[in-house]
Motif scaffolding. Structure first.
Motif, PDB file in Angstrom:
ATOM      1  N   GLN A  51      -5.350  -1.563   0.965  1.00 15.83           N
ATOM      2  CA  GLN A  51      -4.850  -2.046   2.107  1.00 15.83           C
ATOM      3  C   GLN A  51      -3.608  -3.258   1.991  1.00 15.83           C
ATOM      4  O   GLN A  51      -2.743  -2.846   2.789  1.00 15.83           O
ATOM      5  CB  GLN A  51      -6.017  -2.996   2.792  1.00 15.83           C
ATOM      6  N   LEU A  52      -3.525  -3.561   1.142  1.00 13.55           N
ATOM      7  CA  LEU A  52      -2.449  -4.422   0.485  1.00 13.55           C
ATOM      8  C   LEU A  52      -1.043  -3.753   0.311  1.00 13.55           C
ATOM      9  O   LEU A  52      -0.151  -3.972   0.659  1.00 13.55           O
ATOM     10  CB  LEU A  52      -2.655  -5.466  -0.284  1.00 13.55           C
ATOM     11  N   LEU A  53      -1.519  -2.579  -0.407  1.00 13.62           N
ATOM     12  CA  LEU A  53      -0.380  -1.795  -0.904  1.00 13.62           C
ATOM     13  C   LEU A  53       0.382  -1.033   0.479  1.00 13.62           C
ATOM     14  O   LEU A  53       1.452  -0.850   0.434  1.00 13.62           O
ATOM     15  CB  LEU A  53      -0.771  -0.827  -1.780  1.00 13.62           C
ATOM     16  N   VAL A  54      -0.651  -0.347   1.246  1.00 11.98           N
ATOM     17  CA  VAL A  54       0.145  -0.010   2.746  1.00 11.98           C
ATOM     18  C   VAL A  54       0.643  -1.090   3.431  1.00 11.98           C
ATOM     19  O   VAL A  54       1.589  -0.678   3.856  1.00 11.98           O
ATOM     20  CB  VAL A  54      -1.122   0.762   3.426  1.00 11.98           C
ATOM     21  N   ARG A  55       0.319  -2.080   3.421  1.00 13.58           N
ATOM     22  CA  ARG A  55       0.689  -3.099   4.635  1.00 13.58           C
ATOM     23  C   ARG A  55       2.018  -3.788   3.834  1.00 13.58           C
ATOM     24  O   ARG A  55       2.949  -4.095   4.828  1.00 13.58           O
ATOM     25  CB  ARG A  55      -0.380  -4.396   4.371  1.00 13.58           C
ATOM     26  N   TYR A  56       2.195  -3.707   2.585  1.00 14.49           N
ATOM     27  CA  TYR A  56       3.366  -4.344   1.862  1.00 14.49           C
ATOM     28  C   TYR A  56       4.279  -2.968   1.500  1.00 14.49           C
ATOM     29  O   TYR A  56       5.634  -3.512   1.427  1.00 14.49           O
ATOM     30  CB  TYR A  56       3.015  -5.166   0.965  1.00 14.49           C
ATOM     31  N   ARG A  57       3.947  -1.930   1.095  1.00  7.14           N
ATOM     32  CA  ARG A  57       4.567  -0.977   0.484  1.00  7.14           C
ATOM     33  C   ARG A  57       4.706   0.249   1.466  1.00  7.14           C
ATOM     34  O   ARG A  57       5.590   1.033   1.219  1.00  7.14           O
ATOM     35  CB  ARG A  57       4.159  -0.478  -0.757  1.00  7.14           C
ATOM     36  N   GLY A  58       3.796   0.637   2.334  1.00  6.81           N
ATOM     37  CA  GLY A  58       3.743   1.526   3.200  1.00  6.81           C
ATOM     38  C   GLY A  58       3.219   2.832   2.383  1.00  6.81           C
ATOM     39  O   GLY A  58       2.707   2.836   1.160  1.00  6.81           O
ATOM     40  N   LEU A  59       3.003   3.846   3.324  1.00 14.60           N
ATOM     41  CA  LEU A  59       2.520   5.127   2.454  1.00 14.60           C
ATOM     42  C   LEU A  59       3.626   6.095   1.898  1.00 14.60           C
ATOM     43  O   LEU A  59       3.204   6.816   1.015  1.00 14.60           O
ATOM     44  CB  LEU A  59       1.533   5.772   3.574  1.00 14.60           C
ATOM     45  N   PHE A  60       4.624   6.272   2.716  1.00 18.47           N
ATOM     46  CA  PHE A  60       5.693   7.251   2.389  1.00 18.47           C
ATOM     47  C   PHE A  60       6.985   6.557   1.926  1.00 18.47           C
ATOM     48  O   PHE A  60       7.150   5.443   2.528  1.00 18.47           O
ATOM     49  CB  PHE A  60       5.699   8.343   3.324  1.00 18.47           C
ATOM     50  N   GLY A  98       4.097 -13.175  -1.433  1.00 16.08           N
ATOM     51  CA  GLY A  98       5.200 -13.833  -0.697  1.00 16.08           C
ATOM     52  C   GLY A  98       6.179 -12.788  -0.215  1.00 16.08           C
ATOM     53  O   GLY A  98       7.496 -12.985  -0.204  1.00 16.08           O
ATOM     54  N   GLU A  99       5.659 -11.499  -0.032  1.00 19.41           N
ATOM     55  CA  GLU A  99       6.508 -10.509   0.404  1.00 19.41           C
ATOM     56  C   GLU A  99       6.328 -10.174   1.766  1.00 19.41           C
ATOM     57  O   GLU A  99       5.481 -10.486   2.350  1.00 19.41           O
ATOM     58  CB  GLU A  99       6.308  -9.225  -0.486  1.00 19.41           C
ATOM     59  N   PRO A 100       7.524  -9.570   2.529  1.00 19.87           N
ATOM     60  CA  PRO A 100       7.341  -9.218   3.987  1.00 19.87           C
ATOM     61  C   PRO A 100       6.350  -7.916   4.075  1.00 19.87           C
ATOM     62  O   PRO A 100       6.561  -7.234   3.097  1.00 19.87           O
ATOM     63  CB  PRO A 100       8.671  -8.994   4.530  1.00 19.87           C
ATOM     64  N   GLN A 116       5.392  -4.483   6.063  1.00 18.12           N
ATOM     65  CA  GLN A 116       5.976  -3.316   6.810  1.00 18.12           C
ATOM     66  C   GLN A 116       5.813  -3.152   8.147  1.00 18.12           C
ATOM     67  O   GLN A 116       4.735  -3.688   8.660  1.00 18.12           O
ATOM     68  CB  GLN A 116       5.161  -1.788   6.093  1.00 18.12           C
ATOM     69  N   ARG A 117       6.785  -3.313   8.937  1.00 19.09           N
ATOM     70  CA  ARG A 117       6.829  -3.317  10.263  1.00 19.09           C
ATOM     71  C   ARG A 117       6.074  -2.045  10.996  1.00 19.09           C
ATOM     72  O   ARG A 117       5.596  -2.040  12.043  1.00 19.09           O
ATOM     73  CB  ARG A 117       8.186  -3.368  10.994  1.00 19.09           C
ATOM     74  N   ARG A 118       6.252  -0.955  10.362  1.00 25.59           N
ATOM     75  CA  ARG A 118       5.843   0.500  10.607  1.00 25.59           C
ATOM     76  C   ARG A 118       5.418   1.057   9.360  1.00 25.59           C
ATOM     77  O   ARG A 118       6.089   1.334   8.634  1.00 25.59           O
ATOM     78  CB  ARG A 118       6.853   1.165  11.449  1.00 25.59           C
ATOM     79  N   VAL A 119       4.055   1.536   9.710  1.00 25.85           N
ATOM     80  CA  VAL A 119       3.533   2.317   8.611  1.00 25.85           C
ATOM     81  C   VAL A 119       3.429   3.659   8.921  1.00 25.85           C
ATOM     82  O   VAL A 119       2.806   4.092  10.053  1.00 25.85           O
ATOM     83  CB  VAL A 119       1.852   1.707   8.223  1.00 25.85           C
ATOM     84  N   LEU A 120       4.168   4.649   8.133  1.00 24.49           N
ATOM     85  CA  LEU A 120       4.157   5.947   8.468  1.00 24.49           C
ATOM     86  C   LEU A 120       2.731   6.563   8.065  1.00 24.49           C
ATOM     87  O   LEU A 120       2.179   6.100   6.948  1.00 24.49           O
ATOM     88  CB  LEU A 120       5.258   6.639   7.930  1.00 24.49           C
ATOM     89  N   ALA A 121       2.255   7.801   8.551  1.00 27.26           N
ATOM     90  CA  ALA A 121       1.047   8.460   8.314  1.00 27.26           C
ATOM     91  C   ALA A 121       1.104   9.828   8.788  1.00 27.26           C
ATOM     92  O   ALA A 121       2.215  10.411   9.287  1.00 27.26           O
ATOM     93  CB  ALA A 121      -0.139   7.628   8.864  1.00 27.26           C
ATOM     94  N   LEU A 122       0.332  10.651   8.205  1.00 27.60           N
ATOM     95  CA  LEU A 122       0.309  12.083   8.693  1.00 27.60           C
ATOM     96  C   LEU A 122      -0.007  12.328  10.081  1.00 27.60           C
ATOM     97  O   LEU A 122      -0.648  11.363  10.671  1.00 27.60           O
ATOM     98  CB  LEU A 122      -0.887  12.749   8.010  1.00 27.60           C
ATOM     99  N   ASP A 123       0.782  13.236  10.676  1.00 31.72           N
ATOM    100  CA  ASP A 123       0.930  13.211  12.227  1.00 31.72           C
ATOM    101  C   ASP A 123       0.491  14.649  12.646  1.00 31.72           C
ATOM    102  O   ASP A 123       0.324  14.728  13.849  1.00 31.72           O
ATOM    103  CB  ASP A 123       2.322  12.812  12.963  1.00 31.72           C
ATOM    104  N   ASP A 124       0.086  15.517  11.685  1.00 27.65           N
ATOM    105  CA  ASP A 124      -0.324  17.065  12.127  1.00 27.65           C
ATOM    106  C   ASP A 124      -1.731  16.852  12.323  1.00 27.65           C
ATOM    107  O   ASP A 124      -2.289  16.422  11.449  1.00 27.65           O
ATOM    108  CB  ASP A 124       0.287  17.889  11.470  1.00 27.65           C
ATOM    109  N   ALA A 125      -2.259  17.527  13.352  1.00 26.69           N
ATOM    110  CA  ALA A 125      -3.773  17.427  13.865  1.00 26.69           C
ATOM    111  C   ALA A 125      -4.498  17.851  12.747  1.00 26.69           C
ATOM    112  O   ALA A 125      -5.575  17.358  12.465  1.00 26.69           O
ATOM    113  CB  ALA A 125      -3.734  18.070  14.886  1.00 26.69           C
ATOM    114  N   PRO A 126      -4.171  18.967  12.367  1.00 25.47           N
ATOM    115  CA  PRO A 126      -5.119  19.660  11.169  1.00 25.47           C
ATOM    116  C   PRO A 126      -5.568  18.960   9.758  1.00 25.47           C
ATOM    117  O   PRO A 126      -6.200  18.434   9.307  1.00 25.47           O
ATOM    118  CB  PRO A 126      -4.550  20.889  10.604  1.00 25.47           C
TER     119      PRO A 126
END
Length: 228
Positions: free
Chosen positions: A219-228, A80-82, A84-94
């Motif tokens: 997957q659910l934790l990332v979808r509803y809580r995000g990574l950072f 029943g929770e909304p 995350q509209r945007r999921v942040l992740a690592l962005d540096d190539a290495p």
């Protein structure tokens, strides 16, 4: 009287803790006999797999059921929770390359542990942990949306439920004494991948269930809580 009470309690505690030390130790078990019996029962080099998937199969069934209930509980908590509209992740190539490389290695290790876990250190639970780690690394490296699409497209939740049902059915066959190759048991000799009766198949089913269950929860934790 109040001053004597701590002394009496302390003496009673010392007696309770010291009494077992005065008892004679039991005779050590015949370890060689126990190992020989486990080898005869499981017919696989890895005796841990024999204990988990043969002599203590009831406990393993309960562990699989508990893990399944944990996965269902995570789904229920986030139902029943909304999202995350945007999921942040690592962005540096290495870092992204290292995570993807680590995910590939973990996936290969998971396959190795699942298929040969009864011949060497490993097994279904270890393989599931390696598979879940591979998926977690992909999520961290910025593939959260891709893994979510793959999870929905291939109905990984149904495969997880199927793995649980198949594990329970094969475990029932093993507990009933039904061998995969009839009275002669499995077709492979000692040390072969096909040896050990139902143990190799049970390892694969446990690995599949733990991997897909970990995928669902992460997957659910990332979808509803995000990574950072």
């Amino acid at each position: 009287m109040s001053r004597l009470r701590p002394i009496v309690y302390g003496a009673a505690a010392l007696v309770l803790c010291g009494a077992p030390l005065l008892l004679a130790l039991p005779a050590p078990p015949d370890l060689e006999g126990i190992l020989a019996e486990l080898l005869e029962q499981g017919r696989v080099p890895n005796l841990v797999s024999t204990v988990i998937l043969h002599t203590r199969l009831y406990d393993t069934i309960a562990e699989v059921v508990v893990f399944t209930l944990a996965s269902i509980g995570v789904r229920w908590i986030f139902s029943g929770e909304p999202q995350q509209r945007r999921v942040l992740a690592l962005d540096d190539a290495p870092s992204v390359v290292l995570c993807q490389l680590g995910a590939t290695m973990c996936a290969l290790v998971a396959v190795e542990l699942a298929l040969r876990g009864h011949l060497s250190p490993g097994g279904g639970f270890a393989a599931g942990v390696a598979g879940g780690t591979a998926i977690g690394l992909l999520l961290i490296s910025g593939s959260a949306r891709l893994t979510d699409r793959l999870y929905r497209r291939y109905r990984a939740d149904l495969w997880e439920k199927g793995a649980v049902v198949a594990f329970l059915f094969v475990a029932w066959l093993s507990l009933e004494g039904v061998l995969p190759g009839g009275a002669a048991g499995s077709g492979g000799g000692f040390g072969a991948i096909a040896s050990g009766g139902w143990i190799p198949l049970l390892n694969v089913l446990v690995a599949l269930k733990v991997t897909l269950g970990s995928w669902a929860m992460v997957q659910l934790l990332v979808r509803y809580r995000g990574l950072f």
